[in-house]
Design a protein around this motif. Sequence first.
Motif, PDB file in Angstrom:
ATOM      1  N   GLU A  53       0.366  66.038  41.770  1.00 34.28           N
ATOM      2  CA  GLU A  53       0.820  67.416  41.782  1.00 34.28           C
ATOM      3  C   GLU A  53       1.855  67.644  40.693  1.00 34.28           C
ATOM      4  O   GLU A  53       2.704  66.802  40.430  1.00 34.28           O
ATOM      5  CB  GLU A  53       1.425  67.775  43.142  1.00 34.28           C
ATOM      6  CG  GLU A  53       1.832  69.234  43.229  1.00 34.28           C
ATOM      7  CD  GLU A  53       2.216  69.649  44.640  1.00 34.28           C
ATOM      8  OE1 GLU A  53       2.564  70.814  44.820  1.00 34.28           O
ATOM      9  OE2 GLU A  53       2.159  68.795  45.543  1.00 34.28           O
ATOM     10  N   MET A  54       1.747  68.792  40.032  1.00 32.76           N
ATOM     11  CA  MET A  54       2.724  69.148  39.013  1.00 32.76           C
ATOM     12  C   MET A  54       4.038  69.563  39.662  1.00 32.76           C
ATOM     13  O   MET A  54       4.050  70.149  40.734  1.00 32.76           O
ATOM     14  CB  MET A  54       2.223  70.347  38.196  1.00 32.76           C
ATOM     15  CG  MET A  54       0.973  70.113  37.407  1.00 32.76           C
ATOM     16  SD  MET A  54       0.456  71.664  36.637  1.00 32.76           S
ATOM     17  CE  MET A  54      -0.939  71.106  35.673  1.00 32.76           C
ATOM     18  N   LYS A  55       5.132  69.287  38.951  1.00 33.18           N
ATOM     19  CA  LYS A  55       6.423  69.810  39.357  1.00 33.18           C
ATOM     20  C   LYS A  55       6.737  70.966  38.424  1.00 33.18           C
ATOM     21  O   LYS A  55       6.733  70.805  37.206  1.00 33.18           O
ATOM     22  CB  LYS A  55       7.499  68.731  39.258  1.00 33.18           C
ATOM     23  CG  LYS A  55       8.862  69.210  39.725  1.00 33.18           C
ATOM     24  CD  LYS A  55       9.875  68.087  39.641  1.00 33.18           C
ATOM     25  CE  LYS A  55      11.255  68.574  40.082  1.00 33.18           C
ATOM     26  NZ  LYS A  55      12.271  67.497  39.969  1.00 33.18           N
ATOM     27  N   ASP A  56       6.984  72.137  38.993  1.00 35.97           N
ATOM     28  CA  ASP A  56       7.199  73.326  38.183  1.00 35.97           C
ATOM     29  C   ASP A  56       8.353  73.111  37.207  1.00 35.97           C
ATOM     30  O   ASP A  56       9.452  72.743  37.587  1.00 35.97           O
ATOM     31  CB  ASP A  56       7.509  74.529  39.094  1.00 35.97           C
ATOM     32  CG  ASP A  56       7.575  75.833  38.317  1.00 35.97           C
ATOM     33  OD1 ASP A  56       6.749  76.004  37.400  1.00 35.97           O
ATOM     34  OD2 ASP A  56       8.441  76.673  38.626  1.00 35.97           O
ATOM     35  N   LYS A 242     -10.127  65.973  32.078  1.00 39.80           N
ATOM     36  CA  LYS A 242     -10.881  64.824  32.560  1.00 39.80           C
ATOM     37  C   LYS A 242     -10.535  64.495  34.010  1.00 39.80           C
ATOM     38  O   LYS A 242     -11.327  63.938  34.746  1.00 39.80           O
ATOM     39  CB  LYS A 242     -10.615  63.630  31.657  1.00 39.80           C
ATOM     40  CG  LYS A 242     -11.013  63.891  30.194  1.00 39.80           C
ATOM     41  CD  LYS A 242     -10.688  62.732  29.295  1.00 39.80           C
ATOM     42  CE  LYS A 242     -11.696  61.619  29.430  1.00 39.80           C
ATOM     43  NZ  LYS A 242     -11.483  60.554  28.429  1.00 39.80           N
ATOM     44  N   LYS A 243      -9.300  64.862  34.385  1.00 39.66           N
ATOM     45  CA  LYS A 243      -8.880  64.658  35.766  1.00 39.66           C
ATOM     46  C   LYS A 243      -7.790  65.666  36.107  1.00 39.66           C
ATOM     47  O   LYS A 243      -6.791  65.763  35.412  1.00 39.66           O
ATOM     48  CB  LYS A 243      -8.353  63.235  35.977  1.00 39.66           C
ATOM     49  CG  LYS A 243      -7.948  62.954  37.425  1.00 39.66           C
ATOM     50  CD  LYS A 243      -7.437  61.533  37.594  1.00 39.66           C
ATOM     51  CE  LYS A 243      -7.035  61.270  39.048  1.00 39.66           C
ATOM     52  NZ  LYS A 243      -6.499  59.903  39.226  1.00 39.66           N
ATOM     53  N   ARG A 249      -4.163  71.431  41.979  1.00 41.62           N
ATOM     54  CA  ARG A 249      -5.447  72.141  42.050  1.00 41.62           C
ATOM     55  C   ARG A 249      -5.577  72.853  43.398  1.00 41.62           C
ATOM     56  O   ARG A 249      -5.988  74.022  43.459  1.00 41.62           O
ATOM     57  CB  ARG A 249      -6.581  71.142  41.866  1.00 41.62           C
ATOM     58  CG  ARG A 249      -7.962  71.751  41.786  1.00 41.62           C
ATOM     59  CD  ARG A 249      -8.977  70.687  41.371  1.00 41.62           C
ATOM     60  NE  ARG A 249     -10.309  71.251  41.295  1.00 41.62           N
ATOM     61  CZ  ARG A 249     -11.230  71.148  42.243  1.00 41.62           C
ATOM     62  NH1 ARG A 249     -10.950  70.469  43.367  1.00 41.62           N
ATOM     63  NH2 ARG A 249     -12.419  71.701  42.106  1.00 41.62           N
ATOM     64  N   LYS A 250      -5.197  72.177  44.462  1.00 41.78           N
ATOM     65  CA  LYS A 250      -5.256  72.776  45.800  1.00 41.78           C
ATOM     66  C   LYS A 250      -4.264  73.929  45.929  1.00 41.78           C
ATOM     67  O   LYS A 250      -4.563  74.968  46.509  1.00 41.78           O
ATOM     68  CB  LYS A 250      -4.986  71.714  46.866  1.00 41.78           C
ATOM     69  CG  LYS A 250      -6.089  70.681  47.000  1.00 41.78           C
ATOM     70  CD  LYS A 250      -5.716  69.602  48.010  1.00 41.78           C
ATOM     71  CE  LYS A 250      -6.822  68.551  48.126  1.00 41.78           C
ATOM     72  NZ  LYS A 250      -6.431  67.458  49.053  1.00 41.78           N
ATOM     73  N   SER A 288     -11.439  79.764  39.095  1.00 37.51           N
ATOM     74  CA  SER A 288     -10.329  80.481  38.470  1.00 37.51           C
ATOM     75  C   SER A 288      -9.028  79.688  38.623  1.00 37.51           C
ATOM     76  O   SER A 288      -8.207  79.625  37.696  1.00 37.51           O
ATOM     77  CB  SER A 288     -10.187  81.862  39.101  1.00 37.51           C
ATOM     78  OG  SER A 288      -9.106  82.567  38.544  1.00 37.51           O
ATOM     79  N   ALA A 289      -8.842  79.081  39.787  1.00 37.55           N
ATOM     80  CA  ALA A 289      -7.651  78.258  40.029  1.00 37.55           C
ATOM     81  C   ALA A 289      -7.644  77.041  39.101  1.00 37.55           C
ATOM     82  O   ALA A 289      -6.600  76.663  38.547  1.00 37.55           O
ATOM     83  CB  ALA A 289      -7.612  77.812  41.489  1.00 37.55           C
ATOM     84  N   ASP A 290      -8.809  76.431  38.905  1.00 40.82           N
ATOM     85  CA  ASP A 290      -8.917  75.287  38.000  1.00 40.82           C
ATOM     86  C   ASP A 290      -8.537  75.685  36.576  1.00 40.82           C
ATOM     87  O   ASP A 290      -7.878  74.922  35.855  1.00 40.82           O
ATOM     88  CB  ASP A 290     -10.336  74.725  38.016  1.00 40.82           C
ATOM     89  CG  ASP A 290     -10.660  74.008  39.314  1.00 40.82           C
ATOM     90  OD1 ASP A 290      -9.731  73.747  40.105  1.00 40.82           O
ATOM     91  OD2 ASP A 290     -11.852  73.720  39.547  1.00 40.82           O
ATOM     92  N   ASP A 291      -8.962  76.871  36.171  1.00 41.95           N
ATOM     93  CA  ASP A 291      -8.618  77.359  34.831  1.00 41.95           C
ATOM     94  C   ASP A 291      -7.106  77.503  34.676  1.00 41.95           C
ATOM     95  O   ASP A 291      -6.549  77.215  33.607  1.00 41.95           O
ATOM     96  CB  ASP A 291      -9.286  78.713  34.562  1.00 41.95           C
ATOM     97  CG  ASP A 291     -10.789  78.609  34.366  1.00 41.95           C
ATOM     98  OD1 ASP A 291     -11.267  77.487  34.085  1.00 41.95           O
ATOM     99  OD2 ASP A 291     -11.482  79.629  34.491  1.00 41.95           O
TER     100      ASP A 291
END
Length: 368
Positions: A53-56, A242-243, A249-250, A288-291
């Motif tokens: 998960e990304m950290k904002d 690639k990943k 993503r969720k 759209s979320a993936d984009d």
Amino acid sequence: MKAKKKAWIVIIVLAVIGFCVGFYFGYKGEKDKQEQTNTQTRTQEKEIRAQGEMKDGELVDYTKNNMLELGKYKGRTVTVTPTETEVYQAILLEAEDWKKKVADGERVEKGDWISLDYEGYVDDQPSDDLSESGAVIQVGAGNLFNAAFERGLMGLKLGETYNLNVTFAEDDADPDVAGKTITFSVEVNAKFNDAYAKKMSKNKYPNVKAYYEYAKAKEEKENREGIGDTVWEDLLKECNVKKYPEGSRKQAYKDQKRSYQVFAKVSGQSYEEFIGALGQTDEDIQSSADDQVKARMTAKTIAIKEGLTLSDADYERFLLAFLEPEEEEDKTLKAMEKRYLEEQSCYPRDDMLIELVKEYLGKNSKMK
């Protein structure tokens, strides 16, 4: 005796100094080693977190952990001079609001520039090759199919659907239509001519040619100002994830779905009814979320490679531009961030970083 005593004192002092120096450098070496270990640990933790998960607001180079293939982002060339079709598309989009304000402005005449949707049927089956939405032509100029088709457009009322039966010559270049009569379902969306040019410009531009030059200059100016957006959209097409960071993503999907649910509630519909009315599916929302996640990954990576930092001033500037708060609304950074988190996504700093990267790309691109 005194000399011997002094010698012992010197020896003791030197020993103490030597001990202190040795202790200092030993301590410093251990400290440096520990700091290096801590740095490596933080880097590893960041990379592990990046995969989940990304950290904002935290920058990560996603090319280093092989999660992203980055396209060429510097020194790109962008065409800012609009084509004739692009200029007329912009004019006709504006002209849609003027059809009831212009005398005889609701029916197609020879020489008019028009925007239309059409769908052709071959052997009673719709044909993609004979269908287009938002096509732009000048009626009677012979730019679409044949003279019979364009004659059939004359007299049609804007905004209404008609069926045109068009016969093609035996020697037509398209074997699928040669010698056949094709039925077209046609709707003309807007028209533009000298009368429209005068009305839309309050008599400043007396004819189509004069208004066209004005509209062309306006479109080119907007293209120059929006060069960063253009480069960004083109770049994202060349980038390959690639990943994905699965947790992000969720979360992006939840954010997208939440926005649609808010609009659905306002319109008195369920989420499923609302996205269905838009011609969307739940899979489209995930796409759209993936984009959006892809865009964040790309922006973070470029920011690290180019040493870009989102300052508080830039963060506030971009939030203001995005949210466009009303005069009476609270415009403090804290209030705007809270509103963004509630209405848009859990990644306000990442999303504003995207705007900063767009600016950077625009400044480092060539125009033609």
